[in-house]
Design a protein around this motif. Structure first.
Motif, PDB file in Angstrom:
ATOM      1  N   LEU A   1      34.919  16.891  -8.063  1.00 28.90           N
ATOM      2  CA  LEU A   1      36.281  17.354  -8.327  1.00 28.90           C
ATOM      3  C   LEU A   1      37.171  16.244  -8.873  1.00 28.90           C
ATOM      4  O   LEU A   1      38.363  16.464  -9.117  1.00 28.90           O
ATOM      5  CB  LEU A   1      36.905  17.903  -7.038  1.00 28.90           C
ATOM      6  CG  LEU A   1      36.097  18.939  -6.264  1.00 28.90           C
ATOM      7  CD1 LEU A   1      36.829  19.344  -4.998  1.00 28.90           C
ATOM      8  CD2 LEU A   1      35.806  20.146  -7.134  1.00 28.90           C
ATOM      9  N   GLY A   2      36.617  15.037  -9.042  1.00 28.02           N
ATOM     10  CA  GLY A   2      37.416  13.911  -9.524  1.00 28.02           C
ATOM     11  C   GLY A   2      36.970  12.623  -8.868  1.00 28.02           C
ATOM     12  O   GLY A   2      35.787  12.383  -8.668  1.00 28.02           O
ATOM     13  N   GLU A   3      37.933  11.794  -8.478  1.00 27.34           N
ATOM     14  CA  GLU A   3      37.636  10.519  -7.833  1.00 27.34           C
ATOM     15  C   GLU A   3      37.819  10.637  -6.319  1.00 27.34           C
ATOM     16  O   GLU A   3      38.545  11.509  -5.827  1.00 27.34           O
ATOM     17  CB  GLU A   3      38.560   9.422  -8.365  1.00 27.34           C
ATOM     18  CG  GLU A   3      38.358   9.100  -9.834  1.00 27.34           C
ATOM     19  CD  GLU A   3      36.988   8.492 -10.112  1.00 27.34           C
ATOM     20  OE1 GLU A   3      36.467   7.773  -9.234  1.00 27.34           O
ATOM     21  OE2 GLU A   3      36.437   8.751 -11.196  1.00 27.34           O
ATOM     22  N   THR A   4      37.151   9.748  -5.576  1.00 30.61           N
ATOM     23  CA  THR A   4      37.274   9.735  -4.121  1.00 30.61           C
ATOM     24  C   THR A   4      37.551   8.321  -3.639  1.00 30.61           C
ATOM     25  O   THR A   4      37.211   7.341  -4.309  1.00 30.61           O
ATOM     26  CB  THR A   4      35.990  10.248  -3.425  1.00 30.61           C
ATOM     27  OG1 THR A   4      34.906   9.354  -3.716  1.00 30.61           O
ATOM     28  CG2 THR A   4      35.636  11.655  -3.882  1.00 30.61           C
ATOM     29  N   VAL A   5      38.164   8.227  -2.471  1.00 29.49           N
ATOM     30  CA  VAL A   5      38.363   6.939  -1.825  1.00 29.49           C
ATOM     31  C   VAL A   5      38.260   7.153  -0.323  1.00 29.49           C
ATOM     32  O   VAL A   5      38.805   8.125   0.207  1.00 29.49           O
ATOM     33  CB  VAL A   5      39.719   6.300  -2.201  1.00 29.49           C
ATOM     34  CG1 VAL A   5      40.882   7.191  -1.817  1.00 29.49           C
ATOM     35  CG2 VAL A   5      39.876   4.931  -1.560  1.00 29.49           C
ATOM     36  N   GLU A   6      37.512   6.309   0.363  1.00 27.92           N
ATOM     37  CA  GLU A   6      37.374   6.419   1.818  1.00 27.92           C
ATOM     38  C   GLU A   6      38.456   5.596   2.487  1.00 27.92           C
ATOM     39  O   GLU A   6      38.666   4.425   2.142  1.00 27.92           O
ATOM     40  CB  GLU A   6      35.985   5.939   2.254  1.00 27.92           C
ATOM     41  CG  GLU A   6      35.669   6.261   3.700  1.00 27.92           C
ATOM     42  CD  GLU A   6      34.237   5.935   4.089  1.00 27.92           C
ATOM     43  OE1 GLU A   6      33.970   5.786   5.299  1.00 27.92           O
ATOM     44  OE2 GLU A   6      33.382   5.826   3.172  1.00 27.92           O
ATOM     45  N   ILE A   7      39.162   6.213   3.431  1.00 26.69           N
ATOM     46  CA  ILE A   7      40.278   5.549   4.100  1.00 26.69           C
ATOM     47  C   ILE A   7      40.147   5.713   5.605  1.00 26.69           C
ATOM     48  O   ILE A   7      39.348   6.514   6.100  1.00 26.69           O
ATOM     49  CB  ILE A   7      41.642   6.121   3.636  1.00 26.69           C
ATOM     50  CG1 ILE A   7      41.759   7.601   4.039  1.00 26.69           C
ATOM     51  CG2 ILE A   7      41.832   5.949   2.145  1.00 26.69           C
ATOM     52  CD1 ILE A   7      43.135   8.190   3.796  1.00 26.69           C
ATOM     53  N   ASN A   8      40.955   4.959   6.343  1.00 27.58           N
ATOM     54  CA  ASN A   8      41.070   5.148   7.785  1.00 27.58           C
ATOM     55  C   ASN A   8      41.864   6.417   8.055  1.00 27.58           C
ATOM     56  O   ASN A   8      42.842   6.717   7.345  1.00 27.58           O
ATOM     57  CB  ASN A   8      41.764   3.938   8.401  1.00 27.58           C
ATOM     58  CG  ASN A   8      41.697   3.954   9.918  1.00 27.58           C
ATOM     59  OD1 ASN A   8      42.340   4.784  10.567  1.00 27.58           O
ATOM     60  ND2 ASN A   8      40.936   3.039  10.489  1.00 27.58           N
TER      61      ASN A   8
ATOM     62  N   THR B   1      45.539  19.673  -6.135  1.00 28.02           N
ATOM     63  CA  THR B   1      45.261  20.855  -6.951  1.00 28.02           C
ATOM     64  C   THR B   1      44.654  20.524  -8.305  1.00 28.02           C
ATOM     65  O   THR B   1      44.173  21.427  -8.998  1.00 28.02           O
ATOM     66  CB  THR B   1      46.535  21.695  -7.156  1.00 28.02           C
ATOM     67  OG1 THR B   1      47.573  20.846  -7.673  1.00 28.02           O
ATOM     68  CG2 THR B   1      47.003  22.310  -5.839  1.00 28.02           C
ATOM     69  N   ALA B   2      44.623  19.241  -8.678  1.00 32.99           N
ATOM     70  CA  ALA B   2      43.927  18.856  -9.902  1.00 32.99           C
ATOM     71  C   ALA B   2      42.407  18.999  -9.736  1.00 32.99           C
ATOM     72  O   ALA B   2      41.661  18.792 -10.698  1.00 32.99           O
ATOM     73  CB  ALA B   2      44.282  17.424 -10.293  1.00 32.99           C
ATOM     74  N   SER B   3      41.975  19.385  -8.528  1.00 34.34           N
ATOM     75  CA  SER B   3      40.560  19.716  -8.308  1.00 34.34           C
ATOM     76  C   SER B   3      40.090  20.772  -9.297  1.00 34.34           C
ATOM     77  O   SER B   3      38.924  20.779  -9.707  1.00 34.34           O
ATOM     78  CB  SER B   3      40.360  20.244  -6.881  1.00 34.34           C
ATOM     79  OG  SER B   3      40.742  19.307  -5.918  1.00 34.34           O
ATOM     80  N   ALA B   4      40.989  21.659  -9.668  1.00 36.08           N
ATOM     81  CA  ALA B   4      40.623  22.768 -10.550  1.00 36.08           C
ATOM     82  C   ALA B   4      40.179  22.298 -11.927  1.00 36.08           C
ATOM     83  O   ALA B   4      39.479  23.020 -12.646  1.00 36.08           O
ATOM     84  CB  ALA B   4      41.796  23.738 -10.692  1.00 36.08           C
ATOM     85  N   VAL B   5      40.575  21.082 -12.311  1.00 39.32           N
ATOM     86  CA  VAL B   5      40.178  20.546 -13.616  1.00 39.32           C
ATOM     87  C   VAL B   5      39.393  19.239 -13.447  1.00 39.32           C
ATOM     88  O   VAL B   5      39.316  18.430 -14.366  1.00 39.32           O
ATOM     89  CB  VAL B   5      41.410  20.330 -14.535  1.00 39.32           C
ATOM     90  CG1 VAL B   5      41.995  21.664 -14.953  1.00 39.32           C
ATOM     91  CG2 VAL B   5      42.467  19.456 -13.864  1.00 39.32           C
ATOM     92  N   ASN B   6      38.817  19.058 -12.254  1.00 35.66           N
ATOM     93  CA  ASN B   6      37.968  17.892 -11.958  1.00 35.66           C
ATOM     94  C   ASN B   6      38.699  16.569 -12.138  1.00 35.66           C
ATOM     95  O   ASN B   6      38.115  15.566 -12.543  1.00 35.66           O
ATOM     96  CB  ASN B   6      36.707  17.906 -12.831  1.00 35.66           C
ATOM     97  CG  ASN B   6      35.890  19.157 -12.662  1.00 35.66           C
ATOM     98  OD1 ASN B   6      35.583  19.839 -13.625  1.00 35.66           O
ATOM     99  ND2 ASN B   6      35.539  19.484 -11.434  1.00 35.66           N
ATOM    100  N   GLU B   7      39.978  16.539 -11.793  1.00 37.73           N
ATOM    101  CA  GLU B   7      40.759  15.307 -11.905  1.00 37.73           C
ATOM    102  C   GLU B   7      41.496  14.989 -10.602  1.00 37.73           C
ATOM    103  O   GLU B   7      42.530  14.326 -10.608  1.00 37.73           O
ATOM    104  CB  GLU B   7      41.760  15.407 -13.064  1.00 37.73           C
ATOM    105  CG  GLU B   7      41.135  15.406 -14.435  1.00 37.73           C
ATOM    106  CD  GLU B   7      40.469  14.083 -14.811  1.00 37.73           C
ATOM    107  OE1 GLU B   7      40.694  13.078 -14.102  1.00 37.73           O
ATOM    108  OE2 GLU B   7      39.712  14.068 -15.805  1.00 37.73           O
ATOM    109  N   SER B   8      40.961  15.441  -9.484  1.00 31.32           N
ATOM    110  CA  SER B   8      41.592  15.165  -8.191  1.00 31.32           C
ATOM    111  C   SER B   8      41.345  13.727  -7.765  1.00 31.32           C
ATOM    112  O   SER B   8      40.408  13.068  -8.233  1.00 31.32           O
ATOM    113  CB  SER B   8      41.035  16.111  -7.131  1.00 31.32           C
ATOM    114  OG  SER B   8      41.567  15.817  -5.848  1.00 31.32           O
TER     115      SER B   8
END
Length: 260
Positions: A149-156, A118-125
């Motif tokens: 929306l913030g940071e991303t990480v690719e996972i299995n 839910t930190a997507s709303a402030v671009n910190e997800s």
């Protein structure tokens, strides 16, 4: 790119708000919900709101499904006629695999699972992303959206339940910790507003220390704990009361709950 968010609950609205905060044109976003009046805030910002999932899906290039886990199969059956191989389908629904999504569709679009918070709303997800068959280009498109929306990480994909607990449920764990800090601050003399400001900034500062310096938490803790000081006394008392073990057990319990 036209984006449809099916499910305008807390997470769906947070995603939409994050996109708006990152200057994505509201005219390209549609959010659906049965009670569209609950989306008035988004509508006032120019976002299309609707209670018609089929129409929203038909007009979108990328469809984000953000409904409760018990509703996703029903939603997939509903929008199945509008899903073509050219669309990108992104599920932010926990505990529903890519294989299960495929079993509910008659065509094979690009399917990607993503777990923001839910930190997507402030671009910190922090958004964990997984796919079995997405092209590099499609992954790049979806990653760019969630990076807004913030940071991303690719996972299995096998780690998606764990990502849900640590990244999405984790927001609640941290907020409960902050609430406890605020309550402690009030007990030692601060008013609620001042305690909130001090506690929240302390948590933000601690996070930035780890993100920017990339140190282990204990390395930063050592900088604060002086011999016979108040910090080590407080930390030791928290450990005597089971602070770390309670948090670890809570994370494991959430994981066991989502996995069973």
């Amino acid at each position: 790119m036209k984006i449809a968010i099916l499910g305008g609950g807390n997470l769906g609205q947070s995603i939409a708000q994050g996109l708006l905060e990152n200057k994505v044109s509201p005219e390209t976003i549609t959010v659906t919900r049965n009670k569209t009046e609950l989306l008035n805030n988004l509508q006032q910002q120019g976002v299309h709101v609707s209670n018609n999932n089929n129409e929203a899906t038909k007009n979108a290039d990328l469809v984000i499904i953000a409904v409760k886990p018990y509703k996703i199969a029903e939603i997939l059956q509903e929008i199945k006629p509008e899903i073509t191989t050219t669309k990108i389908l992104v599920s932010v629904v926990s505990d529903f695999s890519i294989q299960q999504i495929e079993e509910n569709l008659s065509t094979k679009p690009t399917i990607i699972r993503a777990m923001p918070n839910t930190a997507s709303a402030v671009n910190e997800s922090i958004t964990c992303i997984a796919s079995n068959n997405a092209s590099t280009e499609d992954l790049k498109i979806v990653t760019s959206i969630f990076k807004s929306l913030g940071e991303t990480v690719e996972i299995n994909e096998t780690l998606m339940d764990a990502a849900t607990v640590l990244g999405a449920c984790g927001i609640a764990y941290v907020l409960r910790f902050i609430r406890s800090m605020i309550q402690g601050g009030i007990e030692i003399g601060f008013d609620a507003q001042t305690a909130t400001k001090i506690a929240t900034q302390a948590v933000k500062g601690a996070s930035e220390l780890l993100l920017q310096k990339r140190n282990h938490p204990e390395a930063e803790i050592d900088k604060v704990t002086t011999p016979k000081g108040c910090t080590i006394a407080g930390l030791n008392e928290m450990e005597h009361q089971g602070f770390s073990s309670a948090l670890i057990k809570g994370i494991k319990t959430s994981f066991d709950n989502i996995s069973n």
